[in-house]
Design a protein around this motif. Structure first.
Motif, short mmCIF file in Angstrom:
data_model
loop_
_atom_site.label_atom_id
_atom_site.label_comp_id
_atom_site.label_asym_id
_atom_site.label_seq_id
_atom_site.Cartn_x
_atom_site.Cartn_y
_atom_site.Cartn_z
N CYS A 192 0.78 -1.24 0.00
CA CYS A 192 0.00 0.00 0.00
C CYS A 192 0.81 1.29 0.00
O CYS A 192 0.36 2.32 -0.49
N VAL A 244 -6.49 -1.74 10.47
CA VAL A 244 -6.08 -0.78 9.44
C VAL A 244 -6.64 0.60 9.74
O VAL A 244 -5.95 1.61 9.63
N VAL A 247 -4.57 4.10 10.27
CA VAL A 247 -4.77 5.27 9.40
C VAL A 247 -5.24 6.47 10.21
O VAL A 247 -4.74 7.59 10.04
N VAL A 280 -0.92 7.30 10.95
CA VAL A 280 -0.75 7.83 9.60
C VAL A 280 -1.19 9.29 9.52
O VAL A 280 -0.49 10.13 8.94
N THR A 281 -2.34 9.60 10.10
CA THR A 281 -2.81 10.98 10.08
C THR A 281 -1.85 11.89 10.83
O THR A 281 -1.56 13.01 10.39
N ALA A 294 -7.63 3.59 0.15
CA ALA A 294 -7.82 2.41 0.99
C ALA A 294 -9.29 2.15 1.28
O ALA A 294 -9.76 1.00 1.29
N MET A 339 -12.39 6.42 5.18
CA MET A 339 -11.12 6.71 5.85
C MET A 339 -10.40 7.88 5.21
O MET A 339 -9.89 8.76 5.91
N VAL A 340 -10.33 7.92 3.87
CA VAL A 340 -9.56 8.99 3.24
C VAL A 340 -10.25 10.33 3.39
O VAL A 340 -9.59 11.37 3.53
N MET A 398 -9.54 11.44 6.93
CA MET A 398 -8.14 11.87 7.00
C MET A 398 -7.98 13.27 6.44
O MET A 398 -7.34 14.14 7.03
N PHE A 426 -0.27 4.19 2.40
CA PHE A 426 -0.30 3.67 3.77
C PHE A 426 -1.04 2.34 3.81
O PHE A 426 -1.94 2.09 3.03
N GLY A 427 -0.60 1.49 4.73
CA GLY A 427 -1.27 0.20 4.91
C GLY A 427 -0.28 -0.87 5.30
O GLY A 427 0.47 -0.72 6.27
N ALA A 447 3.83 3.71 5.90
CA ALA A 447 3.23 4.87 5.25
C ALA A 447 4.34 5.66 4.57
O ALA A 447 5.51 5.58 4.96
#
Length: 313
Positions: free
Chosen positions: A117, A207, A211, A215-216, A238, A242-243, A246, A289-290, A295
């Motif tokens: 990812c 996951v 995220v 990740v954020t 993803a 989620m996106v 984010m 990311f994943g 990431a």
């Protein structure tokens, strides 16, 4: 954080199978209508693109590579970087096969990266380094046939994974400075993995936690180092919920560009695919990311004339 003094994205193009899977219809047949509706709502993927039997990721990579190389003198290409975990064979490498079929010079540097990812910004970083070192263009291809690696009984994962590819042509002249950052947490490897049997196993909530949290935070810290706010935000597709969350958390909701609602989650190539599928230019924040857990982030200049659209095969 790492920086490239000069990175030019000359062309970016995507490629998806013409075969469209209706996720609601598929999930209803497998688990019934109520659960199917919940799965589609939670992922934001009403449709996925899936290769027909007998086709592999190479069938996606070749036409998209040809598209970004159209009109380019092969002698000006000094490298091929292929990002994929779903090559139909362990070797020869996808990059080596592409060098031969595309008629590129024998002195090109050809290598494959396998990071799932987070792979696209990593691939762009390596391609940019090769371009700077050789003084020639570098072809970056990224693609996966994820649908072949999912157990049909695992409906939650099956409804997410799709197939696609993207290609990008980069050089180290006439561009602009680019910045990159990386995050690695191997302790979370079991959250999203592909084992010896070739099947993807995903803990969806695991996951999501990665995220929404690390990740954020990682991307927020990266943003603070940038000299300006990005004009575009193109994250790995993803999961659409989620996106979007984010982007909202990062203050980039009005700059978010997506492709997942059309193509599903095809792995790391979703970053390049999203760029190819959308308009806009200027400074772009790109994020993968994943699986890893890992990431990556890139801050690059996106010229207005670099997009070559999305091919269907």
């Amino acid at each position: 954080m790492a920086e490239l003094a000069n990175l030019r994205i000359e062309a970016v193009c995507g490629c998806v199978p013409a075969n469209v899977v209706d996720n609601l219809e598929m999930c209803t047949a497998l688990v019934g209508a109520p659960r199917a509706a919940a799965i589609v709502k939670s992922t934001g993927f009403p449709f996925r693109r899936v290769l027909t039997p007998g086709r592999t990721v190479f069938d996606l990579l070749l036409p998209v590579a040809r598209q970004v190389l159209a009109g380019v003198d092969p002698a000006t290409v000094g490298g091929v970087v292929a990002v994929s975990f779903s090559s139909p064979s362990r070797f020869p490498a996808l990059s080596v096969r592409l060098q031969h079929v595309l008629g590129l010079p024998a002195d090109v540097a050809a290598l494959d990266l396998q990071l799932a990812c987070a792979g696209w910004p990593y691939g762009l970083f390596v391609a940019g380094q090769l371009a700077a070192a050789t003084g020639r263009r570098v072809l970056l291809v990224d693609g996966d046939a994820q649908s072949a690696h999912v157990d049909v009984a695992d409906v939650n994962t099956l409804a997410v994974m799709s197939d696609a590819a993207a290609a990008t042509l980069v050089s180290a002249t006439g561009g602009a400075p680019a910045r990159f950052a990386f995050l690695t947490d191997g302790a979370g490897g079991d959250v999203l993995s592909c084992g010896p049997d070739g099947k993807i196993r995903m803990d969806g909530f695991g996951v999501f936690r990665f995220v929404a949290g690390p990740v954020t935070g990682f991307l927020g810290n990266f943003l603070k180092t940038l000299p300006s706010v990005p004009d575009l935000f193109a994250p790995h597709q993803a999961n659409m919920y989620m996106v979007r969350q984010m982007a909202k958390s990062l203050g980039l909701a009005d700059r978010l560009v997506t492709s997942g609602e059309r193509f599903g989650n095809p792995g790391s190539c979703s970053v390049g695919l999203t760029l190819a599928a959308n308009g806009g230019s200027g400074r772009a924040l790109l994020a993968g990311f994943g699986a890893g857990l890992a990431a990556s982030a890139a801050w690059v200049e996106l010229p207005p004339d670099c997009r070559r659209g999305v091919l269907e095969i």
